[in-house]
Design a protein around this motif. Structure first.
Motif, PDB file in Angstrom:
ATOM      1  N   ILE A   5       2.925  14.072  37.215  1.00 39.70           N
ATOM      2  CA  ILE A   5       1.668  13.003  37.648  1.00 39.70           C
ATOM      3  C   ILE A   5       1.727  11.610  37.280  1.00 39.70           C
ATOM      4  O   ILE A   5       1.836  11.504  36.100  1.00 39.70           O
ATOM      5  CB  ILE A   5       0.455  13.756  37.414  1.00 39.70           C
ATOM      6  N   ASN A   6       1.945  10.817  38.111  1.00 32.74           N
ATOM      7  CA  ASN A   6       1.587   9.356  37.915  1.00 32.74           C
ATOM      8  C   ASN A   6       0.412   9.125  36.789  1.00 32.74           C
ATOM      9  O   ASN A   6      -0.469   9.797  37.075  1.00 32.74           O
ATOM     10  CB  ASN A   6       1.877   8.361  39.096  1.00 32.74           C
ATOM     11  N   CYS A   7       0.477   8.231  35.902  1.00 31.83           N
ATOM     12  CA  CYS A   7      -0.467   8.088  35.184  1.00 31.83           C
ATOM     13  C   CYS A   7      -0.609   6.199  34.780  1.00 31.83           C
ATOM     14  O   CYS A   7       0.378   5.856  34.432  1.00 31.83           O
ATOM     15  CB  CYS A   7      -0.534   8.697  33.866  1.00 31.83           C
ATOM     16  N   PHE A   8      -1.741   5.722  35.423  1.00 31.20           N
ATOM     17  CA  PHE A   8      -1.846   4.296  35.136  1.00 31.20           C
ATOM     18  C   PHE A   8      -2.802   3.624  33.970  1.00 31.20           C
ATOM     19  O   PHE A   8      -3.253   2.786  33.884  1.00 31.20           O
ATOM     20  CB  PHE A   8      -2.421   3.277  36.620  1.00 31.20           C
ATOM     21  N   ILE A   9      -3.160   4.912  33.054  1.00 25.25           N
ATOM     22  CA  ILE A   9      -3.991   4.373  32.078  1.00 25.25           C
ATOM     23  C   ILE A   9      -3.277   4.289  30.831  1.00 25.25           C
ATOM     24  O   ILE A   9      -2.806   5.108  29.971  1.00 25.25           O
ATOM     25  CB  ILE A   9      -5.258   5.858  31.830  1.00 25.25           C
ATOM     26  N   GLU A  10      -2.800   3.224  30.458  1.00 26.47           N
ATOM     27  CA  GLU A  10      -1.855   2.717  29.515  1.00 26.47           C
ATOM     28  C   GLU A  10      -2.554   2.928  28.115  1.00 26.47           C
ATOM     29  O   GLU A  10      -1.704   3.069  27.252  1.00 26.47           O
ATOM     30  CB  GLU A  10      -1.527   1.260  29.461  1.00 26.47           C
ATOM     31  N   GLU A  11      -3.865   3.411  27.938  1.00 26.92           N
ATOM     32  CA  GLU A  11      -4.648   3.487  26.673  1.00 26.92           C
ATOM     33  C   GLU A  11      -4.584   5.021  26.290  1.00 26.92           C
ATOM     34  O   GLU A  11      -4.959   5.551  25.539  1.00 26.92           O
ATOM     35  CB  GLU A  11      -5.985   2.916  26.630  1.00 26.92           C
ATOM     36  N   CYS A  12      -3.929   5.874  27.294  1.00 29.22           N
ATOM     37  CA  CYS A  12      -4.116   7.179  27.002  1.00 29.22           C
ATOM     38  C   CYS A  12      -2.909   7.927  26.016  1.00 29.22           C
ATOM     39  O   CYS A  12      -1.485   7.533  26.566  1.00 29.22           O
ATOM     40  CB  CYS A  12      -3.904   8.235  28.293  1.00 29.22           C
ATOM     41  N   ARG A  13      -2.861   8.606  25.271  1.00 31.73           N
ATOM     42  CA  ARG A  13      -1.623   9.005  24.541  1.00 31.73           C
ATOM     43  C   ARG A  13      -0.761   9.912  25.312  1.00 31.73           C
ATOM     44  O   ARG A  13       0.261  10.147  24.963  1.00 31.73           O
ATOM     45  CB  ARG A  13      -2.134   9.665  23.100  1.00 31.73           C
ATOM     46  N   ARG A  40     -14.149   7.192  41.439  1.00 30.38           N
ATOM     47  CA  ARG A  40     -15.115   7.834  40.548  1.00 30.38           C
ATOM     48  C   ARG A  40     -14.465   8.995  40.008  1.00 30.38           C
ATOM     49  O   ARG A  40     -15.136   9.765  39.046  1.00 30.38           O
ATOM     50  CB  ARG A  40     -16.696   8.150  41.161  1.00 30.38           C
ATOM     51  N   ALA A  41     -13.436   9.173  40.352  1.00 29.21           N
ATOM     52  CA  ALA A  41     -12.489  10.315  39.567  1.00 29.21           C
ATOM     53  C   ALA A  41     -11.977   9.916  38.349  1.00 29.21           C
ATOM     54  O   ALA A  41     -11.665   8.762  38.147  1.00 29.21           O
ATOM     55  CB  ALA A  41     -11.209  10.484  40.350  1.00 29.21           C
ATOM     56  N   PHE A  42     -11.957  11.000  37.631  1.00 27.12           N
ATOM     57  CA  PHE A  42     -11.274  10.741  36.029  1.00 27.12           C
ATOM     58  C   PHE A  42     -10.681  11.782  35.409  1.00 27.12           C
ATOM     59  O   PHE A  42     -10.966  12.895  35.703  1.00 27.12           O
ATOM     60  CB  PHE A  42     -12.664  10.046  35.077  1.00 27.12           C
ATOM     61  N   CYS A  43      -9.767  11.710  34.556  1.00 24.82           N
ATOM     62  CA  CYS A  43      -8.861  12.742  33.844  1.00 24.82           C
ATOM     63  C   CYS A  43      -9.754  13.222  32.844  1.00 24.82           C
ATOM     64  O   CYS A  43      -9.976  12.520  31.918  1.00 24.82           O
ATOM     65  CB  CYS A  43      -7.578  12.316  33.538  1.00 24.82           C
ATOM     66  N   GLN A  44     -10.037  14.162  32.429  1.00 28.26           N
ATOM     67  CA  GLN A  44     -10.953  15.002  31.370  1.00 28.26           C
ATOM     68  C   GLN A  44      -9.960  15.142  30.248  1.00 28.26           C
ATOM     69  O   GLN A  44     -10.493  15.378  29.236  1.00 28.26           O
ATOM     70  CB  GLN A  44     -11.266  16.220  31.935  1.00 28.26           C
ATOM     71  N   HIS A  45      -8.674  14.913  30.531  1.00 32.19           N
ATOM     72  CA  HIS A  45      -7.818  15.061  29.143  1.00 32.19           C
ATOM     73  C   HIS A  45      -7.402  13.792  28.664  1.00 32.19           C
ATOM     74  O   HIS A  45      -6.503  13.470  28.053  1.00 32.19           O
ATOM     75  CB  HIS A  45      -6.468  15.891  29.725  1.00 32.19           C
ATOM     76  N   PHE A  46      -8.161  12.810  29.067  1.00 32.78           N
ATOM     77  CA  PHE A  46      -7.686  11.334  28.518  1.00 32.78           C
ATOM     78  C   PHE A  46      -7.966  11.325  27.144  1.00 32.78           C
ATOM     79  O   PHE A  46      -8.995  11.804  26.256  1.00 32.78           O
ATOM     80  CB  PHE A  46      -8.488  10.244  28.960  1.00 32.78           C
ATOM     81  N   ARG A  47      -6.960  10.847  26.126  1.00 33.99           N
ATOM     82  CA  ARG A  47      -6.947  10.808  24.675  1.00 33.99           C
ATOM     83  C   ARG A  47      -6.382   9.630  24.312  1.00 33.99           C
ATOM     84  O   ARG A  47      -5.489   8.825  24.701  1.00 33.99           O
ATOM     85  CB  ARG A  47      -6.249  11.874  24.015  1.00 33.99           C
ATOM     86  N   PRO A  48      -7.473   8.498  23.659  1.00 27.96           N
ATOM     87  CA  PRO A  48      -7.020   7.133  23.512  1.00 27.96           C
ATOM     88  C   PRO A  48      -5.666   7.268  22.321  1.00 27.96           C
ATOM     89  O   PRO A  48      -5.587   8.108  21.634  1.00 27.96           O
ATOM     90  CB  PRO A  48      -8.165   6.651  22.689  1.00 27.96           C
ATOM     91  N   VAL A  49      -4.761   6.489  22.349  1.00 22.90           N
ATOM     92  CA  VAL A  49      -3.826   6.155  21.568  1.00 22.90           C
ATOM     93  C   VAL A  49      -4.248   5.859  20.177  1.00 22.90           C
ATOM     94  O   VAL A  49      -5.128   5.059  20.119  1.00 22.90           O
ATOM     95  CB  VAL A  49      -2.740   4.892  22.177  1.00 22.90           C
ATOM     96  N   PRO A  50      -3.639   6.596  19.251  1.00 19.96           N
ATOM     97  CA  PRO A  50      -4.583   6.301  17.851  1.00 19.96           C
ATOM     98  C   PRO A  50      -3.723   5.061  17.160  1.00 19.96           C
ATOM     99  O   PRO A  50      -2.924   4.538  17.657  1.00 19.96           O
ATOM    100  CB  PRO A  50      -3.474   7.895  17.253  1.00 19.96           C
TER     101      PRO A  50
END
Length: 50
Positions: A5-13, A40-50
């Protein structure tokens, strides 16, 4: 079969070179039931980069 799956959220671990590496993906549509509200869609598994 493993899907990528493509991901464009650079801040997600889980983002690895613009591909999602999460063990599973769950996407939720926030605030509406309309399928036209992709912004308005969002990924519920987003985790910020530590």
């Amino acid at each position: 079969m493993m899907y990528r799956i493509n991901c464009f959220i650079e801040e997600c671990r889980f983002n690895n070179n613009m591909k999602c590496n999460a063990p599973r993906v769950q996407v939720k549509l926030g605030g509406t039931r309309s399928t036209r509200a992709a912004d308005r869609a969002f990924c519920q598994h987003f985790r910020p980069v530590p």
